[in-house]
Design a protein around this motif. Structure first.
Motif, PDB file in Angstrom:
ATOM      1  N   GLU A 116      -5.604  -1.891   1.176  1.00 21.59           N
ATOM      2  CA  GLU A 116      -6.259  -0.735   0.559  1.00 21.59           C
ATOM      3  C   GLU A 116      -6.315   0.445   1.527  1.00 21.59           C
ATOM      4  N   ALA A 117      -6.519   0.148   2.800  1.00 21.39           N
ATOM      5  CA  ALA A 117      -6.494   1.223   3.807  1.00 21.39           C
ATOM      6  C   ALA A 117      -5.088   1.815   3.896  1.00 21.39           C
ATOM      7  N   VAL A 118      -4.095   0.928   3.883  1.00 20.90           N
ATOM      8  CA  VAL A 118      -2.711   1.402   3.920  1.00 20.90           C
ATOM      9  C   VAL A 118      -2.441   2.308   2.720  1.00 20.90           C
ATOM     10  N   HIS A 119      -2.925   1.862   1.569  1.00 15.71           N
ATOM     11  CA  HIS A 119      -2.680   2.629   0.354  1.00 15.71           C
ATOM     12  C   HIS A 119      -3.345   3.999   0.400  1.00 15.71           C
ATOM     13  N   GLN A 120      -4.522   4.030   0.903  1.00 18.07           N
ATOM     14  CA  GLN A 120      -5.251   5.301   0.971  1.00 18.07           C
ATOM     15  C   GLN A 120      -4.532   6.298   1.884  1.00 18.07           C
ATOM     16  N   GLY A 144       0.826  -1.213   0.000  1.00 23.21           N
ATOM     17  CA  GLY A 144       0.000   0.000   0.000  1.00 23.21           C
ATOM     18  C   GLY A 144       0.858   1.260   0.000  1.00 23.21           C
ATOM     19  N   VAL A 145       2.032   1.189   0.607  1.00 18.52           N
ATOM     20  CA  VAL A 145       2.940   2.344   0.619  1.00 18.52           C
ATOM     21  C   VAL A 145       3.769   2.392  -0.666  1.00 18.52           C
ATOM     22  N   ALA A 194      -1.365   6.130   2.861  1.00 18.72           N
ATOM     23  CA  ALA A 194      -0.029   6.407   2.331  1.00 18.72           C
ATOM     24  C   ALA A 194      -0.080   7.412   1.182  1.00 18.72           C
ATOM     25  N   THR A 195      -1.093   7.305   0.365  1.00 23.14           N
ATOM     26  CA  THR A 195      -1.223   8.223  -0.771  1.00 23.14           C
ATOM     27  C   THR A 195      -1.313   9.669  -0.274  1.00 23.14           C
ATOM     28  N   ALA A 196      -2.118   9.868   0.774  1.00 26.05           N
ATOM     29  CA  ALA A 196      -2.255  11.216   1.331  1.00 26.05           C
ATOM     30  C   ALA A 196      -0.930  11.676   1.961  1.00 26.05           C
ATOM     31  N   LEU A 197      -0.256  10.759   2.655  1.00 29.01           N
ATOM     32  CA  LEU A 197       0.991  11.136   3.328  1.00 29.01           C
ATOM     33  C   LEU A 197       2.109  11.427   2.320  1.00 29.01           C
ATOM     34  N   ILE A 253       3.892   6.715   8.864  1.00 24.04           N
ATOM     35  CA  ILE A 253       2.819   5.719   8.791  1.00 24.04           C
ATOM     36  C   ILE A 253       3.300   4.443   9.458  1.00 24.04           C
ATOM     37  N   GLU A 254       2.445   3.888  10.286  1.00 27.02           N
ATOM     38  CA  GLU A 254       2.772   2.646  10.958  1.00 27.02           C
ATOM     39  C   GLU A 254       1.808   1.569  10.477  1.00 27.02           C
ATOM     40  N   ILE A 255       2.371   0.485  10.007  1.00 32.01           N
ATOM     41  CA  ILE A 255       1.559  -0.642   9.546  1.00 32.01           C
ATOM     42  C   ILE A 255       1.542  -1.685  10.650  1.00 32.01           C
ATOM     43  N   ASP A 256       0.360  -1.920  11.171  1.00 36.54           N
ATOM     44  CA  ASP A 256       0.208  -2.844  12.299  1.00 36.54           C
ATOM     45  C   ASP A 256       0.100  -4.272  11.752  1.00 36.54           C
TER      46      ASP A 256
END
Lengths: 341, 334
Positions: A211-215, A50-51, A217-220, A232-235
């Motif tokens: 998909e949540a990660v991607h969303q 996602g990132v 990450a896209t903003a960040l 961003i931290e991926i749990d």
């Protein structure tokens, strides 16, 4: 299909390729064909796609020692990766770096690092370059929860915020720094608050939801490109041991079984089917293609030739400058008849 | 007019100024390098000339400063990171030794780190144990790093200019006791080639090898020795890596005697390395043991009286030289 519809499927494909690749790395080790056992698998952490999918061509990154998945996410050739992990001449680093020091200038990979946190400040330096050159590029540091306890991370975050650099810090929290669970190494686990305290935009995302990660990450990444660095931290959960020799006896089997249920690849696959973006036949084909591709990468690495011995003296310094002198040359210069008075 | 008298400090500043003028990719980053002008005034006025994007005042985060310089160097800039005191190198050793020095090699030649780490060391200001050390041996022990230590005004300029043309990381260690030293700077003519030592005084009886501030003590000792009829060949090593030892061996094979002089604590020092090389390469030509003269193996004490005693003096070098060449024992001989 529209771009919106094909992108999640492409991300699933990349995740599946990472999973298959890591499984083949395990096999490479079992076959005795890997260079050593310092192989750190990223199985369970594939939502990092996602990132990587939120980055664009020209963006750069560094990774930690568990960075195979990140590199595949940025377009690595699995055969050259596997060859490097096997210590072969055809590998990305000509067999000099291996799993923990893989890099590729062309794809913006500024290097995997075996010092926890060691590669993090390099993306801040890259960000400084991009700011000064007004190049519009972004640099991303990928690291684990272990690096959350390293001082260099906070020096890096502070400078990134202070100078408004186009950088993103990505913590793949797999809950373990080697054998120590994260709640045994930090008094407070809300890590994104640490980032926010330095002035970064911080977020924590469910690591089973690519998909949540991607969303997020896209903003960040967009924010970083505009001069607002992010975190961003991926749990996630580390499915297997620290390295190939580690059977994680320090983990509760129940915890492990539960952790492995948090499978980002299985989850993404199910969601694609439910959303009607792919049917079982499509997904099975993607899985099979990934397996075939990674089988070929494994065989390529096994068959590839070792680097020539003389190459060990190359690239200590830049080409065209003097390299270290082989020991035998020095000994001969001292001891040969012609050298004595 | 390309040759003029100036100070060691000004020569370094001039080198930074000329380099930044010639190469827009050069940036300075460090603590107090901008508004303050550098702890020893070396970077004074540069922020006014080149702005805060190229002369970057960093927080007190030494590992971060060097790490950022590594990343900037990897991606196209040519950073000069300043470490205010070489004593702080313990903080940055990971970024220097594991990152800057090894990236090119680990990554199969793909990613070089063309950066300069400017720092300064040595005694002379009663700065005590954490601000007075000579830690060059730590850098010499790491393959992938380059290391230079200028002793003269002209070298202070030219070695830094050349360091800023190198494709690999170069550590430049200045000496805090030399900043106010005057000398002639000829911006068109270096004292010698990069990587080559320079003979600062020619002689036939004994070879004295030194660098940085100890070169001047060695030259003063050579003057004393000359008064006693002993002619010393005094060689300034200048570039400790790369170091072409051909000239060293030629000199020792001529004189048959060698003394290596360093300010650093002697055990495990650069002097030990040079002495070992001479012992290997010049064994058949040596008339006497290779002498090492260095700092005592103690932390640097703050009292000026003790500080002076902790490092070699011209007197000690001359006494050892007379003993070595003429068998004339000094007063302190047993």
């Amino acid at each position: 299909m529209t771009q919106t519809n094909t992108a999640p499927l492409a991300r699933y494909r990349t995740m599946r390729r990472i999973r298959s690749f890591e499984e083949r790395v395990g096999e490479l080790f079992l076959r005795g064909a890997s260079a050593g056992s310092m192989l750190h698998l990223s199985i369970g952490e594939e939502a990092v796609v996602g990132v990587t999918a939120a980055m664009t061509e020209g963006d750069s990154f560094t990774t930690h020692h568990r960075g195979h998945g990140v590199f595949i996410g940025r377009g690595a050739d699995p055969a050259r990766m596997m060859a490097e992990i096997a210590g072969k001449e055809a590998g990305y680093c000509r067999g000099k770096g291996g799993s923990m020091h893989i890099a590729d200038r062309a794809l913006g990979h500024l290097g995997a690092n075996a010092i926890v946190g060691g590669g993090i400040p390099h993306i801040v330096g890259a960000g400084l370059t991009y700011r000064n050159l007004r190049s519009g590029q972004v640099s991303v540091a990928f690291f684990g929860d272990g690096a959350m306890q390293q001082g260099i991370l906070y020096e890096s975050m502070n400078m990134a915020a202070l100078w408004h650099l186009p950088v993103l810090f990505c913590c793949i929290n797999n809950q373990y720094g080697m054998g120590t669970r994260v709640d045994r190494s930090a008094g407070k686990l809300a890590f994104s608050e640490r980032a926010e305290a330095f002035g970064l935009t911080g977020a924590r995302v469910d690591g089973t939801n690519v998909e949540a990660v991607h969303q997020v990450a896209t903003a960040l990444v967009a924010g970083a490109r505009a001069g607002q660095p992010g975190y961003i931290e991926i749990d996630a959960y580390r499915f297997y041991g620290h390295a190939r020799m580690d059977k994680s006896p320090y983990r509760d089997p129940e915890e492990e079984a539960e952790g492995r249920l948090r499978d980002p690849v299985v989850t993404a696959r199910a969601r694609l089917a439910v959303a009607g973006l792919a049917d079982e036949a499509d997904l099975a084909r993607i899985d099979a293609e990934a397996a075939t591709e990674m089988d070929a990468a494994l065989e390529y690495a096994v068959e590839a030739v070792a680097p020539p011995l003389a190459s060990m003296f190359e690239d200590v310094y830049a080409p065209g400058t003097a390299q270290p002198r082989p020991q035998r040359d020095r000994l001969a210069a001292i001891l040969s008849e012609g050298s004595r008075a | 007019m390309s040759a003029f008298e100036t100070t060691y400090r000004e020569a370094i500043r001039q080198a930074l100024l000329d380099a930044m003028q010639a190469d827009p990719d050069i940036i300075l980053i460090g603590e107090e390098v901008g508004l303050y002008g550098g702890a020893y005034g070396v970077t004074k006025g540069l922020i006014e000339l080149y702005g805060a994007e190229r002369v970057i005042d960093a927080p007190i985060s030494e590992p971060g400063i060097v790490g950022v310089a590594v990343g900037a160097a990897m991606t196209g800039l040519r950073p000069v990171a300043e470490l205010m005191y070489v004593d702080f190198v313990g903080l940055v050793m990971d970024q220097l030794a594991n990152q800057a020095a090894k990236s090119r090699y680990m990554f199969g030649g793909q990613i070089g780190v063309p950066m300069v780490l400017r720092t300064q060391g040595g005694t002379g200001r009663s700065a005590a144990a954490q601000h007075s050390q000579s830690l060059e041996a730590w850098m010499l022990h790491v393959p992938g790093l380059r290391l230079v230590m200028p002793a003269t005004v002209n070298d202070a300029y030219h070695l830094l200019r050349e360091a800023l043309r190198q494709p690999d990381p170069v550590v430049v260690i200045e000496h805090k006791g030399l900043y106010t030293m005057k000398g002639v700077l000829d911006v068109d003519t270096p004292d010698g080639e990069w990587g080559q030592p320079v003979i600062r005084r020619a002689g036939t009886d004994v070879t004295i090898l030194s660098y940085s501030r100890m070169l001047h003590e060695s030259l003063a000792a050579a003057e004393v020795l000359a008064g006693q009829g002993v002619q010393a060949d005094v060689i300034d090593l200048r570039c400790l890596n790369p170091l072409d030892d051909t000239m060293i061996f030629e000199s020792v094979r001529r004189t048959g005697r060698a003394m290596v002089v360093t300010e650093a604590a002697l055990t495990g020092s650069v002097a030990s390395e040079i002495a070992a090389r001479i012992g290997e390469a010049c064994f058949d030509w040596l008339e006497e043991p290779v002498l090492r003269i260095g700092g005592e193996d103690i932390p640097i004490p703050v009292s000026p009286a003790l500080e002076r005693g902790a490092i070699p003096s011209a007197a000690l070098i001359a006494e050892a030289g007379l003993w070595l060449v003429k068998r004339e024992a000094p007063a302190w001989a047993p």
